[in-house]
Design a protein around this motif. Sequence first.
Motif, PDB file in Angstrom:
ATOM      1  N   ASP A  10      27.443  67.167  22.466  1.00 12.93           N
ATOM      2  CA  ASP A  10      28.210  67.137  21.229  1.00 12.93           C
ATOM      3  C   ASP A  10      27.876  65.906  20.398  1.00 12.93           C
ATOM      4  N   LEU A  11      27.356  64.873  21.068  1.00 15.75           N
ATOM      5  CA  LEU A  11      27.044  63.608  20.411  1.00 15.75           C
ATOM      6  C   LEU A  11      25.806  63.011  21.063  1.00 15.75           C
ATOM      7  N   VAL A  12      24.892  62.486  20.248  1.00 15.05           N
ATOM      8  CA  VAL A  12      23.726  61.771  20.760  1.00 15.05           C
ATOM      9  C   VAL A  12      23.681  60.419  20.071  1.00 15.05           C
ATOM     10  N   LEU A  13      23.688  59.352  20.874  1.00 11.81           N
ATOM     11  CA  LEU A  13      23.514  57.997  20.359  1.00 11.81           C
ATOM     12  C   LEU A  13      22.164  57.509  20.857  1.00 11.81           C
ATOM     13  N   SER A  14      21.296  57.098  19.925  1.00 12.98           N
ATOM     14  CA  SER A  14      19.948  56.719  20.316  1.00 12.98           C
ATOM     15  C   SER A  14      19.540  55.396  19.685  1.00 12.98           C
ATOM     16  N   ASP A  15      19.007  54.524  20.514  1.00 12.74           N
ATOM     17  CA  ASP A  15      18.362  53.306  20.049  1.00 12.74           C
ATOM     18  C   ASP A  15      17.114  53.742  19.283  1.00 12.74           C
ATOM     19  N   LEU A  16      16.765  53.051  18.224  1.00 11.65           N
ATOM     20  CA  LEU A  16      15.573  53.421  17.465  1.00 11.65           C
ATOM     21  C   LEU A  16      14.300  52.813  18.034  1.00 11.65           C
ATOM     22  N   ALA A  17      14.395  51.692  18.745  1.00 14.73           N
ATOM     23  CA  ALA A  17      13.212  51.017  19.286  1.00 14.73           C
ATOM     24  C   ALA A  17      13.279  51.012  20.811  1.00 14.73           C
ATOM     25  N   MET A  18      12.566  51.978  21.427  1.00 14.51           N
ATOM     26  CA  MET A  18      12.531  52.088  22.889  1.00 14.51           C
ATOM     27  C   MET A  18      11.099  52.297  23.342  1.00 14.51           C
ATOM     28  N   PRO A  19      10.812  51.975  24.602  1.00 10.66           N
ATOM     29  CA  PRO A  19       9.469  52.228  25.126  1.00 10.66           C
ATOM     30  C   PRO A  19       9.225  53.726  25.318  1.00 10.66           C
TER      31      PRO A  19
END
Length: 78
Positions: free
Chosen positions: A63-72
């Motif tokens: 229902d929700l996705v939280l994502s860092d923009l800078a990841m390996p």
Amino acid sequence: VAAVAASPTRATDGRLPLRALVAEDSASQRLTLARLLQTLDFEVVTVADGAEALGQLATHSFDLVLSDLAMPALDGIG
């Protein structure tokens, strides 16, 4: 912090809980976000990079996705 449940649990009112995916390469930030979402009664799955996030999205719904923009490996934009 979280794992995908084999069978979803039901909230006390009979509704399925909201599910959140947190994609963050910083372990401390993953933990903080997961704990915050759990206080809001989300079922939380955490991953350390975009490739793992795509794997979860291919096999589970959220229902929700939280994502860092800078990841390996694969960033949040990817």
